[in-house]
Design a protein around this motif. Sequence first.
Motif, PDB file in Angstrom:
ATOM      1  N   ARG A 142      -1.260   5.012   0.625  1.00  0.00           N
ATOM      2  CA  ARG A 142      -1.526   4.670   2.028  1.00  0.00           C
ATOM      3  C   ARG A 142      -1.643   5.935   2.869  1.00  0.00           C
ATOM      4  O   ARG A 142      -0.739   6.777   2.875  1.00  0.00           O
ATOM      5  CB  ARG A 142      -0.407   3.785   2.557  1.00  0.00           C
TER       6      ARG A 142
ATOM      7  N   TRP B  21       0.838  -1.196   0.000  1.00  0.00           N
ATOM      8  CA  TRP B  21       0.000   0.000   0.000  1.00  0.00           C
ATOM      9  C   TRP B  21       0.876   1.251   0.000  1.00  0.00           C
ATOM     10  O   TRP B  21       0.605   2.223  -0.708  1.00  0.00           O
ATOM     11  CB  TRP B  21      -0.903  -0.042   1.226  1.00  0.00           C
TER      12      TRP B  21
ATOM     13  N   GLY C  41      -1.440  -4.986  -2.574  1.00  0.00           N
ATOM     14  CA  GLY C  41      -1.356  -3.622  -2.076  1.00  0.00           C
ATOM     15  C   GLY C  41      -0.876  -2.641  -3.132  1.00  0.00           C
ATOM     16  O   GLY C  41      -1.408  -1.535  -3.260  1.00  0.00           O
TER      17      GLY C  41
END
Length: 401
Positions: A117, A111, A388
Motif C-alpha cells: 500500500r 493492502w 487486499g
Amino acid sequence: MRNKSFLNLPGHILGALAVAMLAASCAAPGPRVAVPSNLVSEASVAGFTQIRFWGDQKPTNITEISKKKFTQTKAARPHLAKRGARPSTNYLAISGGGSDGAFGAGLLVGWSASGKRPEFEIVTGVSTGALIAPFAFLGKRYDPTLKEIYTTYTTKDFLRKQPLKGLVGGNALASDVPFQRLIAKYVDEKLMVAIAAEHNRGRRLLIGTTNLDAQRPVIWDVGKIAASGNPESLQLMRRIFLASASIPAMFPPVFINVTADGTLYQEMHVDGGTTTQVFLIPSQLMLASIDRRFGVRPRRRVYIIRNGRVSPETKPVRDRTLSIASRSISTLIKYQGIGDLYQLSTFARRNGIGYRLAYIPKDFKDTSTEVFDKAYMNRLFNLAYQQGTQGYRWKTEPPGF
C-alpha cells in the motif's frame, strides 16, 4: 453515511421518511438565518481562511493553493519537487455507501498487510468514505481503528430513532447524538495533530459535503483546518465529518456558522453523496499547466474505492408504493455512482492519470437486516481484507466501458 443506509430501512420507516419529506416541504422555516442567495459565494467560516471551495468549479485561488502545496512538498520531500523529476504520485478517492464502507476499510487494511500500500498524496472521502479517509490518509498505523469502526458497531451506535418527532415539526427521523459521540471518540486532538503534520508535508485530505441551500458540493481542506491553530479547528473538523455522512431527513442537517458582508448566517450541510458519490478534485482542473509552472512531471495514479455494487441486482419488487419508491431510489443511486466513476475516468484521461477502481464483487450478496448489520459488515470486511492481502485486481476502466 449515504444512501445504502437509507435503502436498508424497514418499510414503515421508509414510509415515515417519505411523509416527513412532504411535511418538511410545507413546514414553516426554522429559526436559523440562511445565507442570502446573492452572498452564498462570499460566505466564509469565521476565523479560517480559504479552507474550502466549490466542488463543481475550478477554485478561484488555484494558483495560491498549488504554490503552497509545492512549497510544503519541496521543504519536506524534496525528491518529489526537484525540477524535471518524474515521481510516482498516488491518489485515493473513497465513495459513500453506508455499512458497505466495510469493503473499503477491509481492502485498505489488507493492502497494508500485503506490504504494497503506497502513501497517498491526496485522499478524498464522501459520506462513509469521509469516515475512512482520515485513517487512510495517516497510513497503516490507523488500520486497527478502521477495523474497529467497521466491525464492532451496530445501528444503535450510530443513531437513535425518533420518527414521531421527525414527523411533527422536526428535521430528522433519527437523532445523531450517538453518531456525534463516535466521531468525537475517533476525531480527537491526537488525530488532528497527525493530520496537520501530514498537511505540512504537502499532502492533502479533502472531505465533501453538500450545501443544501446552494444545491452544490463543497470540498473542505481538512488538513488546512487541522494545521490552522484555530481553537475551533477540532470542533469544525468533527462537524464536517458529521455533515458528510448525514443522510438528509434521516439524520439532522449540520449547521455551520459563516459570515458574509459582516453578518452571521448558518449554512445547512448534509451528506456529501447528495451531490457526488466520489470525487478527486474539480474536473475543470488541468494538471499539466500546474506541472509546467513548477517544472515537474509526476506519474500519477488514482485509486478509487466504490463502497457498493455496480452490476444490476435482480430482485422482485412488490406492487406497493413504498417498495416501488425504494427500489427506484436504489437504482437511481447506483447509476449516479456509476456516472461519477465515468466522470473520474474522463478527468484521469485528460490529465494523464492512471485509473484504478475497486468495488464490491457481484456475487457477494447483501444479507444485512438493519442499517448497520455487524455480521454483514464483518463478512464484507473479511472478504475485502483477503482480496487486499492477495493483491486486489484493480479495474482500469469504469464498469461497462
